[in-house]
Design an enzyme around this catalytic site. Structure first.
Site, PDB file in Angstrom:
ATOM      1  CD1 TRP A 117       0.226  -0.221   3.073  1.00  0.00           C
ATOM      2  CD2 TRP A 117      -1.615   1.039   3.643  1.00  0.00           C
ATOM      3  NE1 TRP A 117       0.281   0.001   4.480  1.00  0.00           N
ATOM      4  CE2 TRP A 117      -0.665   0.918   4.690  1.00  0.00           C
ATOM      5  CE3 TRP A 117      -2.903   1.521   3.452  1.00  0.00           C
ATOM      6  CZ2 TRP A 117      -1.464   1.214   5.995  1.00  0.00           C
ATOM      7  CZ3 TRP A 117      -3.308   1.985   4.753  1.00  0.00           C
ATOM      8  CH2 TRP A 117      -2.619   2.029   5.829  1.00  0.00           C
ATOM      9  CG  ASP A 133       2.915  -2.988  11.317  1.00  0.00           C
ATOM     10  OD1 ASP A 133       1.858  -2.635  10.579  1.00  0.00           O
ATOM     11  OD2 ASP A 133       3.970  -3.255  10.913  1.00  0.00           O
ATOM     12  NE  ARG A 149       9.898   0.122  14.503  1.00  0.00           N
ATOM     13  CZ  ARG A 149       9.568   0.483  13.483  1.00  0.00           C
ATOM     14  NH1 ARG A 149       9.351   1.668  13.071  1.00  0.00           N
ATOM     15  NH2 ARG A 149       9.369  -0.386  12.504  1.00  0.00           N
ATOM     16  CD  GLU A 151       7.891   4.126  10.177  1.00  0.00           C
ATOM     17  OE1 GLU A 151       8.975   4.254  10.714  1.00  0.00           O
ATOM     18  OE2 GLU A 151       7.402   3.089   9.838  1.00  0.00           O
TER      19      GLU A 151
HETATM   20  C1  GLC Z   1       5.136  -0.554   8.750  1.00  0.00           C
HETATM   21  C2  GLC Z   1       3.638   0.136   8.511  1.00  0.00           C
HETATM   22  C3  GLC Z   1       3.037  -0.404   7.140  1.00  0.00           C
HETATM   23  C4  GLC Z   1       3.927   0.090   6.117  1.00  0.00           C
HETATM   24  C5  GLC Z   1       5.378  -0.463   6.309  1.00  0.00           C
HETATM   25  C6  GLC Z   1       6.291   0.308   5.244  1.00  0.00           C
HETATM   26  O1  GLC Z   1       5.400  -1.891   8.889  1.00  0.00           O
HETATM   27  O2  GLC Z   1       3.112  -0.367   9.767  1.00  0.00           O
HETATM   28  O3  GLC Z   1       1.725   0.441   7.275  1.00  0.00           O
HETATM   29  O4  GLC Z   1       3.563  -0.437   4.997  1.00  0.00           O
HETATM   30  O5  GLC Z   1       5.986   0.099   7.481  1.00  0.00           O
HETATM   31  O6  GLC Z   1       6.174   1.713   5.423  1.00  0.00           O
END
Ligand code: GLC
Length: 423
Positions: free
Chosen positions: A37, A165, A198, A394
């Protein structure tokens, strides 16, 4: 003072820096491969300066679709030992290694948007026509494999599938996932980012337990839904699928692909109706359902605001907008990924409170369509303030705006391009 031009130039610099030619990494170091995504949302930003490149981003992802129709959450295009769990742990046996789970299906939405804004319509139609059947197969895979009883809503079998996550949404269902019997491992994310921002070790153990279970079943999707102790119906994930099905149907109509249009319109209609069973009057938003127990999950997260991205009834969108306004009184920056009214809120820990620009983008899109302009404008202002103050991170602490996780982040930059163009 940072000007709009400076922000745009900076966003472009981040996007170019992470561009690997036919796909874009989310950020150097922490995430050295292609994420599902991330790529679809990144393509929107790319289309602002190079339409051809934007189509390529999504085409590359779909070149790695599984024979059963699933589109994996990571494609490991190159070798890198900087990421865990890598291809050896997943062991999916794909020609180019991939993970074995999926991610929010935002491709249908993205492709329609790329087509609508294309300046070269003939070229866009050619590329969209090739992608439409692949996206349709992915949607079909969801209803077959993740909604075996035909409820109209699909379940995720791993928190990483939700893209959120370590959300509080999964805590209760996660208790059912064992932590013993996991092969020894060394995490890599905590070497690139502050461990306090994290997921915890207990959560990581469970992420891996599920991966091991699915691997032991040969990644046979026909078996995984029944076998998994973790299966949750996430309103945000379903809203994205419904929105993508709606958009795919509209585009298929325009491009003369009536069967794809009809199928996707039906999925969207059934899904929208079923989504209402996840409404929580108490929280003024949607919540998850634990499919293993049938119970609604007592957790007010951003996943329950995201349904405005699908065409939910106006009254529901209105309530969600009021909930965001209520949250806004408790934080400095929008939108926290969890309710600040919940004592489990952790301002800096990943998806347990921090703000993420991709969420802001999808929610703003839905609020505008529902006529909730004021709240939408507030979210856009907040997003641009975060970038100006803290750079292209991020995610961000919604109380202070502190940048968290990885830096110089691709989809954050793509969303900034989007917000600036729409302003
Ligand atoms: C983390 C995020 C996820 C995303 C990935 C890469 O795992 O939770 O939504 O796609 O990082 O950015």
């Amino acid at each position: 003072m940072t000007t709009t031009t400076q922000l745009r130039d900076h966003a472009l610099e981040v996007l170019r820096e992470n561009d690997r030619g036919s796909y874009t990494v989310p950020t150097k170091g922490l995430y050295p491969f292609q994420w599902n995504w991330d790529s679809c949302l990144t393509a929107l930003g790319q289309s602002r300066y190079d339409e051809g490149r934007a189509w390529t981003e999504i085409e590359t992802l779909f070149a790695h679709q599984w024979p059963d129709g699933m589109v994996p959450h990571i494609v490991f295009h190159v070798y890198s030992d900087g990421y865990f769990p890598g291809p050896d742990v997943w062991a999916t046996g794909r020609p180019t290694p991939t993970s074995g789970i999926t991610q929010p299906p935002v491709a249908g939405f993205a492709v329609r948007r790329l087509y609508d804004r294309a300046t070269d319509k003939a070229e866009a139609a050619r590329r969209a026509r090739a992608l439409l059947p692949l996206i349709d197969r992915w949607h079909s895979w969801f209803y077959e494999m993740r909604d075996p009883d035909g409820e109209g809503l699909v379940a995720i079998l791993h928190p990483w599938e939700a893209g959120r996550d370590n959300s509080i949404d999964w805590d209760e269902a996660f208790e059912r996932v064992p932590t013993e019997g996991i092969d020894p491992y060394v995490r890599r994310d905590t070497q690139h980012a502050d461990p306090a921002h994290r997921p915890t070790k207990a959560q990581y153990d469970r992420y891996l337990w599920l991966v091991q279970l699915f691997r032991s079943l040969g990644w046979d999707n026909a078996k995984l839904h029944a076998a998994s102790p973790f299966k949750v119906v996430d309103p945000g994930f379903n809203a994205i699928l419904i929105r993508s099905a709606t958009d795919l149907a509209a585009l298929a109509d325009e491009l003369g692909m009536p069967e794809i249009a009809e199928r996707n319109r039906n999925w969207a209609a059934t899904g929208l109706e079923a989504l209402d069973s996840l409404w929580s009057a108490r929280y003024g938003q949607y919540v998850c359902r634990d499919r293993a127990t049938g119970a609604l999950v007592d957790s007010a997260s951003i996943g329950g605001l995201l349904p405005v991205f699908a065409a939910v009834p106006q009254a529901r969108a209105h309530e969600v907008a009021r909930t965001i306004e209520r949250w806004a009184e408790k934080v400095q920056f929008l939108i926290p990924s969890h309710s600040p009214e919940d004592p489990r809120f952790e301002a800096k820990r990943y998806w347990r409170a921090p703000a993420w620009l991709v969420m802001n983008y999808m929610i703003v899109d839905g609020l505008r369509a529902a006529g909730e302009t004021e709240v939408a404008d507030h979210i856009v202002r907040s997003s641009l303030e975060l970038i100006t103050q803290s750079g292209f991170a991020e995610y961000y602490d919604p109380l202070t705006g502190e940048p968290c996780g990885g830096g110089r982040f691709t989809w954050t930059a793509a969303m900034v391009m989007e917000f600036l163009e729409a302003a």
